[in-house]
Design an enzyme around this catalytic site. Structure first.
Site, PDB file in Angstrom:
ATOM      1  N   ARG A   9      45.149  23.798 -71.665  1.00  5.86           N
ATOM      2  CA  ARG A   9      44.986  24.244 -73.019  1.00  5.86           C
ATOM      3  C   ARG A   9      46.319  25.206 -73.330  1.00  5.86           C
ATOM      4  O   ARG A   9      46.589  25.201 -74.453  1.00  5.86           O
ATOM      5  CB  ARG A   9      43.808  25.042 -73.273  1.00  5.86           C
ATOM      6  CG  ARG A   9      42.754  24.374 -73.088  1.00  5.86           C
ATOM      7  CD  ARG A   9      41.375  25.094 -73.560  1.00  5.86           C
ATOM      8  NE  ARG A   9      40.003  24.184 -73.096  1.00  5.86           N
ATOM      9  CZ  ARG A   9      39.461  23.180 -73.764  1.00  5.86           C
ATOM     10  NH1 ARG A   9      39.976  22.941 -74.657  1.00  5.86           N
ATOM     11  NH2 ARG A   9      38.602  22.628 -73.169  1.00  5.86           N
ATOM     12  N   ASP A  70      47.434  23.343 -60.221  1.00  8.85           N
ATOM     13  CA  ASP A  70      46.737  24.187 -59.840  1.00  8.85           C
ATOM     14  C   ASP A  70      48.019  25.126 -59.085  1.00  8.85           C
ATOM     15  O   ASP A  70      48.506  24.310 -58.152  1.00  8.85           O
ATOM     16  CB  ASP A  70      45.559  24.054 -59.079  1.00  8.85           C
ATOM     17  CG  ASP A  70      44.616  25.321 -58.988  1.00  8.85           C
ATOM     18  OD1 ASP A  70      44.659  25.909 -60.095  1.00  8.85           O
ATOM     19  OD2 ASP A  70      44.033  25.345 -58.134  1.00  8.85           O
ATOM     20  N   PHE A 153      56.244  35.875 -64.800  1.00 11.34           N
ATOM     21  CA  PHE A 153      54.771  36.315 -64.877  1.00 11.34           C
ATOM     22  C   PHE A 153      53.913  36.434 -63.554  1.00 11.34           C
ATOM     23  O   PHE A 153      54.655  36.212 -62.679  1.00 11.34           O
ATOM     24  CB  PHE A 153      54.096  35.277 -65.985  1.00 11.34           C
ATOM     25  CG  PHE A 153      54.006  33.923 -65.295  1.00 11.34           C
ATOM     26  CD1 PHE A 153      54.965  32.803 -65.073  1.00 11.34           C
ATOM     27  CD2 PHE A 153      52.472  33.768 -64.709  1.00 11.34           C
ATOM     28  CE1 PHE A 153      54.751  31.753 -64.282  1.00 11.34           C
ATOM     29  CE2 PHE A 153      52.370  32.457 -63.955  1.00 11.34           C
ATOM     30  CZ  PHE A 153      53.489  31.530 -63.924  1.00 11.34           C
ATOM     31  N   ASP A 156      55.333  37.541 -59.890  1.00 14.39           N
ATOM     32  CA  ASP A 156      56.672  37.575 -59.708  1.00 14.39           C
ATOM     33  C   ASP A 156      57.583  38.898 -59.446  1.00 14.39           C
ATOM     34  O   ASP A 156      58.538  38.890 -58.479  1.00 14.39           O
ATOM     35  CB  ASP A 156      57.389  37.023 -61.069  1.00 14.39           C
ATOM     36  CG  ASP A 156      57.221  35.257 -61.231  1.00 14.39           C
ATOM     37  OD1 ASP A 156      56.831  34.820 -60.173  1.00 14.39           O
ATOM     38  OD2 ASP A 156      57.447  35.016 -62.105  1.00 14.39           O
ATOM     39  N   HIS A 181      58.017  26.760 -56.642  1.00 16.04           N
ATOM     40  CA  HIS A 181      57.093  25.911 -56.187  1.00 16.04           C
ATOM     41  C   HIS A 181      56.717  24.925 -57.230  1.00 16.04           C
ATOM     42  O   HIS A 181      56.658  23.675 -56.659  1.00 16.04           O
ATOM     43  CB  HIS A 181      55.829  26.770 -55.868  1.00 16.04           C
ATOM     44  CG  HIS A 181      55.497  27.892 -56.680  1.00 16.04           C
ATOM     45  ND1 HIS A 181      56.298  28.709 -57.388  1.00 16.04           N
ATOM     46  CD2 HIS A 181      54.326  28.008 -57.591  1.00 16.04           C
ATOM     47  CE1 HIS A 181      55.491  29.440 -58.425  1.00 16.04           C
ATOM     48  NE2 HIS A 181      54.325  28.971 -58.413  1.00 16.04           N
TER      49      HIS A 181
HETATM   50  P1  IMP Z   1      47.406  28.799 -62.494  1.00 19.38           P
HETATM   51  O1  IMP Z   1      47.776  27.493 -61.888  1.00 19.38           O
HETATM   52  O2  IMP Z   1      48.188  28.438 -63.941  1.00 19.38           O
HETATM   53  O3  IMP Z   1      46.137  28.709 -62.802  1.00 19.38           O
HETATM   54  O4  IMP Z   1      47.930  29.841 -62.101  1.00 19.38           O
HETATM   55  C1  IMP Z   1      47.115  30.667 -61.345  1.00 19.38           C
HETATM   56  C2  IMP Z   1      47.792  32.318 -60.964  1.00 19.38           C
HETATM   57  O5  IMP Z   1      48.641  31.959 -59.774  1.00 19.38           O
HETATM   58  C3  IMP Z   1      48.416  32.649 -62.106  1.00 19.38           C
HETATM   59  O6  IMP Z   1      47.657  33.325 -63.002  1.00 19.38           O
HETATM   60  C4  IMP Z   1      49.419  33.664 -61.500  1.00 19.38           C
HETATM   61  O7  IMP Z   1      48.633  34.847 -61.070  1.00 19.38           O
HETATM   62  C5  IMP Z   1      49.713  32.920 -60.183  1.00 19.38           C
HETATM   63  N1  IMP Z   1      51.064  32.281 -60.327  1.00 19.38           N
HETATM   64  C6  IMP Z   1      51.088  30.654 -60.332  1.00 19.38           C
HETATM   65  N2  IMP Z   1      52.408  30.460 -60.437  1.00 19.38           N
HETATM   66  C7  IMP Z   1      52.925  31.651 -60.516  1.00 19.38           C
HETATM   67  C8  IMP Z   1      54.611  32.052 -60.481  1.00 19.38           C
HETATM   68  O8  IMP Z   1      55.494  31.298 -60.755  1.00 19.38           O
HETATM   69  N3  IMP Z   1      54.704  33.299 -60.617  1.00 19.38           N
HETATM   70  C9  IMP Z   1      53.928  34.195 -60.561  1.00 19.38           C
HETATM   71  N4  IMP Z   1      52.484  34.172 -60.393  1.00 19.38           N
HETATM   72  C10 IMP Z   1      52.026  32.740 -60.286  1.00 19.38           C
END
Ligand code: IMP
Length: 201
Positions: A9, A70, A153, A156, A181
């Site tokens: 979303r 994810d 974010f 990081d 990643h």
């Molecule tokens: P989602 O895959 O968007 O649900 O990410 C899950 C959670 O992993 C995010 O809310 C962040 O807390 C953490 N996360 C995922 N990718 C990053 C990144 O590139 N930098 C920092 N935190 C990350």
């Protein structure tokens, strides 16, 4: 490929993914482009399970090839936590600040040589013809003793990227996109699409 649905979303994510897939997909749509797009309960124990579950839901609902991601932080000294719970590490109403405070607290007595961690991103791609593919990107680093940097974010500011000797939040977006990643997972997905003539149409 003419059309790809991204099971999110988050409009920003759709724009980012559009840019990452330039030249390979004519139109990238997000969940907000469809009325009543269903929620997926992210209750899997792995990134793969969650990504696949979201992608399958999007395919079933739209009928178009679908992609879901994810991602999260895996900390060795915490036996892999926060892992799939990265977004909700500090609880149901967690945000980046509370998640990072909890991580610092849990890592308080962990020595510098035991602070290894990795960011993981998993993409699941599914099509109406029954293709189900997973693409995984990881970035290894170390958890810092205090936050550094204003960019990025999530976790990081606490993640030291060896190659740069800086935290992920101290990297520019283009630097982050050379090592992250997510960038690695998308590189694999791009390479896969480029090698498959059936997705050229
Ligand atoms: P989602 O895959 O968007 O649900 O990410 C899950 C959670 O992993 C995010 O809310 C962040 O807390 C953490 N996360 C995922 N990718 C990053 C990144 O590139 N930098 C920092 N935190 C990350």
């Amino acid at each position: 490929m003419k059309r790809l649905v991204v099971a999110t979303r988050n409009k920003g994510k759709v724009i980012e993914i559009n840019a990452l897939l330039t030249g390979l997909v004519d139109k990238v749509s997000g969940a907000v482009d469809f009325e009543d797009f269903p929620e997926t309960l992210e209750d899997g124990l792995t990134f793969e399970e969650n990504a696949l579950k979201k992608a399958r839901t999007a395919l079933k609902f739209t009928g178009f090839p679908s992609l879901a991601d994810d991602s999260g932080l895996v900390v060795d000294a915490l036996n892999g936590r926060p892992g799939v719970f990265s977004a909700r590490y500090a609880g149901e109403f967690a945000d980046d600040v509370s998640n990072n405070s909890l991580l610092l607290e849990e890592m308080l007595n962990v020595s510098p040589d035991k602070r290894t961690a990795s960011f993981v991103s998993v993409l699941a791609f599914v099509t109406p013809d029954g293709v189900e593919k997973i693409f995984k990107g990881t970035l290894s680093g170390n958890i810092l003793f205090e936050a550094r940097g204003e960019g990025g974010f999530g976790y990081d500011p606490l993640f030291l990227v060896e190659e740069f000797g800086r935290s992920m939040a101290e990297l520019t977006l283009s630097e982050k996109n050379t090592v992250s990643h997510r960038a690695m997972a998308f590189k694999k997905f791009r390479e896969y699409l480029e090698g498959k003539s059936e997705f050229e149409e």
